[in-house]
Scaffold this active site. Structure first.
Site, PDB file in Angstrom:
ATOM      1  N   SER A  44       0.788  -1.229   0.000  1.00 32.87           N
ATOM      2  CA  SER A  44       0.000   0.000   0.000  1.00 32.87           C
ATOM      3  C   SER A  44       0.819   1.277   0.000  1.00 32.87           C
ATOM      4  CB  SER A  44      -0.945   0.010   1.210  1.00 32.87           C
ATOM      5  OG  SER A  44      -0.209  -0.062   2.415  1.00 32.87           O
ATOM      6  N   HIS A  93      -5.403  -3.659  -2.522  1.00 30.51           N
ATOM      7  CA  HIS A  93      -4.950  -2.705  -3.536  1.00 30.51           C
ATOM      8  C   HIS A  93      -4.796  -3.319  -4.924  1.00 30.51           C
ATOM      9  CE1 HIS A  93      -4.173   0.820  -0.972  1.00 30.51           C
ATOM     10  NE2 HIS A  93      -3.956  -0.088  -0.032  1.00 30.51           N
ATOM     11  N   LYS A 107     -11.939   0.419  -1.947  1.00 36.31           N
ATOM     12  CA  LYS A 107     -11.046   0.877  -3.004  1.00 36.31           C
ATOM     13  C   LYS A 107     -11.738   0.679  -4.362  1.00 36.31           C
ATOM     14  CE  LYS A 107      -7.185   0.319   0.095  1.00 36.31           C
ATOM     15  NZ  LYS A 107      -8.031   0.382   1.297  1.00 36.31           N
TER      16      LYS A 107
END
Length: 419
Positions: A186, A214, A243
């Site tokens: 990250s 991610h 996300k």
């Protein structure tokens, strides 16, 4: 001594003097998911992990609104008691299939999804963790009773040494072994060597867990993350819905018996209110868009490559990242926070990463663009970095004669549309 005494110095003046006022800034309004109003200043948001730009997508917003109208704003209880909807189960089936696993469980946050691992980590077990893993994975290990061994970031040789030592360590090898890694890290933005990790796991009788927060939506021919990118299936996958899925929540996916066991043994699931109907519906709608529109992945990867190489052409160092997580090295805590403020004044909101998030001397400004950002916004971000970088002496007064270009990570195979 008063246990609250340690809090006294943390005044508003202290935050300002130390540069910490850059955190917890309140947004007044947002515009198409790419710009925001901060106390009357409109800036380009280059610090969001809404990679596919779906938080402002009308289909996602309308799904959340419809869920609130039907179910209300909260379910008033845990999933185990009164808070489980068919909508939760629909999302769980969709995520399990998407991630290539038998079953999945949806949690109110990505942090909690990683805490779900704690019941698996008993006395005699050993966990092998990458030094750069997200803190929520560290917390899962702390909650469990297993012994932990950390290996140097991405260093498979070091991991192998630790595994060999565990194999021959007498009583320490009586339990199970678990390797924990982020799929995309990250802060550094690099991709784990999943083939190497799984090869070592097979050789030493270990299981592998990947936090795909991610990389979900970004890597792989259909966007299913690091496992799909490498054509492999980790034993368990965790992820955040905040996300690429434009919501709030988390997921853990794996074999059906494991997920069923965790439903009844993980405190992170048993003793928390259920994810809200709006968040579940938004994630489900976002998953459908993600699978149907692979061009969004193409767009965010293209923008990321241009951002990396635009910054490098100016003289900035973006490290080992080959993903939309772009870490711009600005060493020195005070300098990093000062550059952040100048960028903010120039109309760009980035994310300053300083100690203890990163090692002292390795401070970075993490920059991310989404599929919704325009070419003009990209150019404005680069122009702001050029101006501030030269004023602060982070880059030379003129562009270097050459730079090493970044080739962004791309799907290994054709992009797939699922209708």
């Amino acid at each position: 001594m008063d246990i609250l005494e340690k809090c006294r110095p943390w005044t508003a003046e202290h935050l300002l003097a130390t540069g910490r006022d850059c955190y917890f800034r309140a947004v007044g309004d947002t515009f198409d998911g790419t710009e925001a109003d901060f106390q009357g200043r409109r800036v380009i948001v280059a610090a969001s992990h809404d990679y596919l730009g779906l938080s402002a997508e009308p289909r996602v917003r309308e799904a959340a609104v419809a869920a609130v109208r039907r179910f209300g704003t909260s379910l008033g209880g845990s999933r185990a008691v009164s808070g489980s909807l068919e909508l939760h189960e629909e999302l769980e089936r969709g995520l399990a299939a998407f991630l290539g696993h038998e079953a999945a469980l949806v949690l109110p946050s990505g942090y909690q999804a990683n805490l779900m691992l704690a019941p698996l980590l008993g006395d005699g077990d050993m966990v092998f963790s990458d030094f750069s893993n997200h803190v929520s994975l560290e917390e899962a290990v702390r909650l469990g009773r297993a012994k932990e061994r950390k290996f140097l970031h991405g260093d498979l040789g070091h991991l192998e040494e630790l595994l060999i030592a565990a194999d021959g360590s007498g009583t320490e090898n009586t339990g199970g072994k678990l390797i924990l890694t982020d799929g995309v890290f990250s802060v550094d933005g690099d991709v784990c060597d999943l083939p190497g990790l799984m090869k070592l796991a097979d050789a030493h009788g270990a299981r592998v867990v990947v936090d795909s927060s991610h990389d979900l939506g970004v890597l792989g021919p259909t966007g299913a993350g690091a496992g799909e990118h490498f054509g492999l299936r980790p034993d368990l996958v965790t992820g955040a819905l905040s996300k690429s899925l434009a919501s709030v929540g988390g997921v853990i996916a794996g074999p059906a018996d494991v997920i069923r066991y965790l439903r009844f043994h993980a405190r992170a699931a048993l003793f928390t209110a259920a994810a809200s109907p709006a968040n579940v519906a938004a994630a489900l709608a976002a998953l459908r868009v993600l699978r149907a529109e692979p061009e969004r992945r193409v767009r965010v990867l293209d923008l990321a490559e241009r951002l990396h190489n635009g910054l490098r052409a100016l003289g900035f160092d973006t490290g080992a990242s080959v993903t939309p997580v772009v870490p711009v090295l600005v060493s020195g805590r005070e300098r990093c926070l000062r550059v952040w403020r100048r960028l903010f004044d120039a109309g760009v909101f980035a994310a300053p990463m300083v100690h203890p998030v990163v090692r002292a001397g390795r401070e970075v400004l993490r920059v991310t663009l989404t599929a919704a950002h325009t070419d003009d916004q990209l150019e404005r971000v680069l122009a702001a970095f050029e101006h501030v970088g030269r004023v602060e002496g982070v880059i030379p007064g003129s562009a270097p004669a050459a730079h090493t270009p970044v080739r962004i990570v791309r799907p290994r195979g054709p992009l797939t549309t699922v209708r």
